[in-house]
Design an enzyme around this catalytic site. Structure first.
Site, short mmCIF file in Angstrom:
data_model
loop_
_atom_site.label_atom_id
_atom_site.label_comp_id
_atom_site.label_asym_id
_atom_site.label_seq_id
_atom_site.Cartn_x
_atom_site.Cartn_y
_atom_site.Cartn_z
CB THR A 17 -0.95 0.03 1.22
OG1 THR A 17 -0.17 -0.19 2.40
CG2 THR A 17 -2.01 -1.06 1.13
N GLY A 18 2.16 1.13 0.12
CA GLY A 18 3.02 2.32 0.12
C GLY A 18 3.13 2.93 -1.27
CE LYS A 43 -3.30 1.14 5.13
NZ LYS A 43 -2.74 2.10 4.20
CB ILE A 101 13.09 -3.03 -3.60
CG1 ILE A 101 12.45 -4.17 -4.40
CG2 ILE A 101 13.34 -1.81 -4.46
CD1 ILE A 101 13.29 -4.72 -5.51
CB THR A 102 14.31 -1.62 1.57
OG1 THR A 102 12.97 -2.09 1.51
CG2 THR A 102 14.43 -0.45 2.54
CD GLU A 103 19.73 3.80 -1.82
OE1 GLU A 103 18.87 4.06 -2.66
OE2 GLU A 103 20.86 4.32 -1.80
CE1 TYR A 164 17.03 -1.29 -13.92
CE2 TYR A 164 16.52 1.04 -13.90
CZ TYR A 164 16.49 -0.19 -13.29
OH TYR A 164 15.90 -0.30 -12.05
CD GLU A 214 28.67 -0.75 -7.47
OE1 GLU A 214 28.00 -0.34 -8.43
OE2 GLU A 214 28.31 -0.62 -6.30
CG HIS A 252 25.61 1.37 -5.15
ND1 HIS A 252 25.99 0.76 -6.31
CD2 HIS A 252 24.34 1.79 -5.33
CE1 HIS A 252 24.97 0.81 -7.17
NE2 HIS A 252 23.97 1.43 -6.59
#
Lengths: 293, 376
Positions: A17-18, A43, A101-103, A164, A214, A252
């Site tokens: 829901t975010g 919820k 996914i959270t950073e 990407y 990297e 990063h």
């Protein structure tokens, strides 16, 4: 086949829901991913309206979501303060593939999360990663669906938008991908390059691999040695950060040259020493991949 | 985030570790006064976020208050690795019988905190690791149980033969681990941990790096940030939620995503140019971020051209285009912009730019080449 995510993926979205969670749930559903449940504490009983893509039931806890829907994969869009708990909740509920996914998750949290997940037999991808996308099959995370194309090149990367860029170059040249995986830019991540290379090696639909690393750490060097030793498929590689100053965190959390360790030069050298062709710029991927396919 | 030696020592003291007294001076007079209260014989140490302070002349022994004052006069204002010394730590000298090294870091390969200890202290531990790796002993901690007492003893016993010193050191290991966890550190180091001729074990230097991801829940640690040691442009960037690192070149770059930002810098170099900065506007779609980014980059006088490299994913090209149009309307642009926009809402973004008189490319190689040409 493809790796990690496929047509048999039954996805539950934690934090559905975010702002980010709802936007990307919509995108994943439109791509054709089977999103079977969402979880937001408090919820439960509501549902997520994906318009023409359908609607998704929301549950209060992962335990109920998995029991009611048979979800086998989770994707996490919750804020950093709650993300470590969300990963552990998913593992405890029996999810076998968890994408964070959270950073911005504290690294010390991850030192506790990693063994917890591992002991429950689950695989964690990320955190701070764009997720995994198997073109034409399933998209879990935030990678844009319109830049990929079905094919036989596996892509694994520590970055988001740089992935990407490379994938887009491939697609424009008519070269498709089996699965694109972003492993994340943090110092402690659940799935490393070697894990992905192993999976690509075992995937009959992957013929070659692009590895995008990297500066910082030794994951690329260890992966390079693994390629020479155990991989039958050709690999081409890129390292970002040749011009990065030492001792500075380049966006990063894991992209930092400590002392003299983890430089781009060192990593590119280890690629060359282990029969991985090195891309000098992202657009070189097309020519190098054509050369090995 | 780095914190200063005196701040790390304060954290160590709070966790009960034996750290000699000390205080900060920003003027030579204050350094002299402090030296007098400590009896005259002191060390004056530059407080900057740089290693190799001793070699650079930023650490000096003084035998009297006057000498401490004159050392402070030389050290304050001195530049060490490009950083100006604004503060010195004044601390009483200690008689040293032996020097050891103790450090704890978050280790990327084992994914756990790892202790490293060595009887060879007081010197660069990376050098010891390279030349004499057997001199370093490592111990991996399971963070769910913490540093267990037997592990602390094992570490202590690899440093000292004397039982009393082993006991004292084992206690320090436990306290260091507590300080490390409680501060959200990625590194905590005592170099050197000394013994005195009378047999005491003390930490006479301290270093801590804090994981930036911890700061949201550790306001007390965040408060230790010393903004005087950072370039003003980087402070401004952080306040605007941008990641910006100033470099020495002439091509300013605005990029979304850290990996792509690094690759853009590398490509600038590949085509013969020099990047002026690393700047990641992140994944959000806020035109205000573009305005802030341009504001920061244009304040760098070395910049002769600004390159945008945007690959829209979460970031929407139309938002970035709106940001560019807004920013160029607000501020006078003295340098040309070279823009690459691809991905989410690309067509809309290009249309917005063209209406405002800009052109946009879709190829990263093309724009970087053009930026390099225009920078010359």
């Amino acid at each position: 086949m493809a790796i990690f995510v496929d047509r048999d993926t039954r996805l539950v979205v934690q934090g559905i829901t975010g702002r980010d969670g709802s936007f990307h749930t919509q995108q994943m559903m439109e791509y054709g991913t089977r999103v079977v449940a969402g979880v937001t504490p408090g919820k439960g009983g509501q549902s997520f309206d994906g318009g023409a893509a359908g609607s998704v039931p929301i549950f209060d806890s992962m335990d109920t979501a998995v029991r009611e829907t048979g979800a086998n994969t989770a994707v996490i869009y919750v804020p950093p303060a709650f993300a470590a708990d969300a990963v552990m909740e998913a593992a405890e509920a029996g999810i076998t593939f968890i994408v964070a996914i959270t950073e911005g998750i504290p690294v010390l949290d991850m030192t506790r999360v990693y063994p917890y997940v591992k002991e429950r037999g689950a695989r964690l991808l990320g955190p701070n990663c764009p997720g995994a996308l198997s073109p034409g099959r399933a998209k879990v995370g935030i990678m844009p669906g319109q830049i990929v194309r079905e094919g036989n090149v596996g892509v694994v990367s520590r970055s988001g938008t740089l992935t990407y860029e490379v994938v887009y170059q491939l697609t424009q040249a008519g070269i498709g991908q089996s699965t694109c995986v972003g492993i994340g830019g943090d110092p402690i991540i659940g799935t490393n390059f070697i894990d992905c290379l192993e999976a690509f090696e075992a995937d009959p639909e992957t013929a070659a691999v692009v590895m995008i690393g990297e500066i910082g750490g030794t994951d690329e060097q260890e992966a390079a040695a693994y390629v020479k030793q155990s991989l039958s498929k050709p690999v081409v590689g890129f390292i970002a950060g040749q011009t990065a100053p030492p001792g500075r965190r380049m966006g990063h959390a894991g992209a930092i040259i400590s002392g003299s360790a983890g430089t781009a030069e060192e990593k590119m050298q280890s690629f060359e020493d282990n029969a991985i062709q090195v891309m000098k710029r992202p657009s070189d991927v097309v020519e190098l991949i054509r050369g090995v396919l | 985030m780095n914190i200063h030696e005196y701040q790390a020592k304060e954290i160590f003291r709070r966790h009960g570790m034996p750290v000699p007294p000390g205080d900060i001076a920003t003027t030579p007079d204050r350094a002299g006064e402090l030296a007098r209260t400590y009896g005259g014989s002191v060390v004056v140490k530059a407080q900057v976020h740089a290693g190799g302070r001793g070699k650079a002349g930023g650490v000096k022994l003084a035998k009297s208050a006057d000498e401490a004052r004159s050392h402070a006069e030389k050290i304050l204002g001195m530049e060490i690795k490009g950083l100006t010394v604004e503060k010195v730590l004044v601390t009483p000298t200690e008689d040293i019988a032996s020097e050891a090294y103790v450090g704890v870091i978050v280790d990327r390969s084992s994914k756990r905190p790892v202790f490293m200890v060595s009887r060879e202290g007081g010197i660069d531990i990376e050098e010891v690791a390279a030349t004499n790796p057997e001199a370093i002993r490592r111990l991996t901690v399971d963070p769910r149980y913490g540093l267990l007492p037997f592990q602390a003893y094992w570490l202590a016993a690899s440093l000292y033969d004397d039982v009393k010193q082993q006991r004292a050191a084992a206690k320090i290991m436990g306290q260091l681990y507590e300080a490390f966890i409680a501060s959200g550190a990625s590194l905590a180091e005592i170099n050197p941990l000394i013994t005195t001729p009378s047999g005491e074990v003390k930490a006479i230097d301290a270093k801590m790096n804090i994981d930036d991801n911890e700061l949201f829940r550790r306001k007390d640690v965040e408060a230790l940030r010393d903004t005087s040691s950072e370039p003003p442009s980087e402070i401004k960037a952080r306040e605007a939620s941008l990641t910006y690192i100033k470099l020495d070149g002439s091509i300013g770059a605005v990029v979304n995503g850290a990996g792509l930002a690094m690759a853009t810098m590398d490509l600038i170099k590949f085509y013969g140019g020099e990047p002026a900065n690393f700047l990641d506007i992140g994944g959000s779609s806020n035109p205000e971020k573009v305005v802030n980014a341009l504001d920061i980059i244009t304040s760098d006088p070395n910049v002769t051209v600004i390159l945008f490299n945007i690959f829209g994913g979460i970031t929407r090209c139309d938002d970035v285009a709106n940001g560019i149009v807004t920013a160029t309307g607000q501020m006078e642009m003295k340098v040309p912009l070279v823009i690459r926009l691809t991905g989410t809402n690309e067509e809309e973004g290009v249309r917005i730019l063209e209406e405002a008189g800009f052109s946009a490319s879709t190829s990263m190689d093309d724009v970087v080449k053009r930026a390099v040409e225009q920078a010359q």
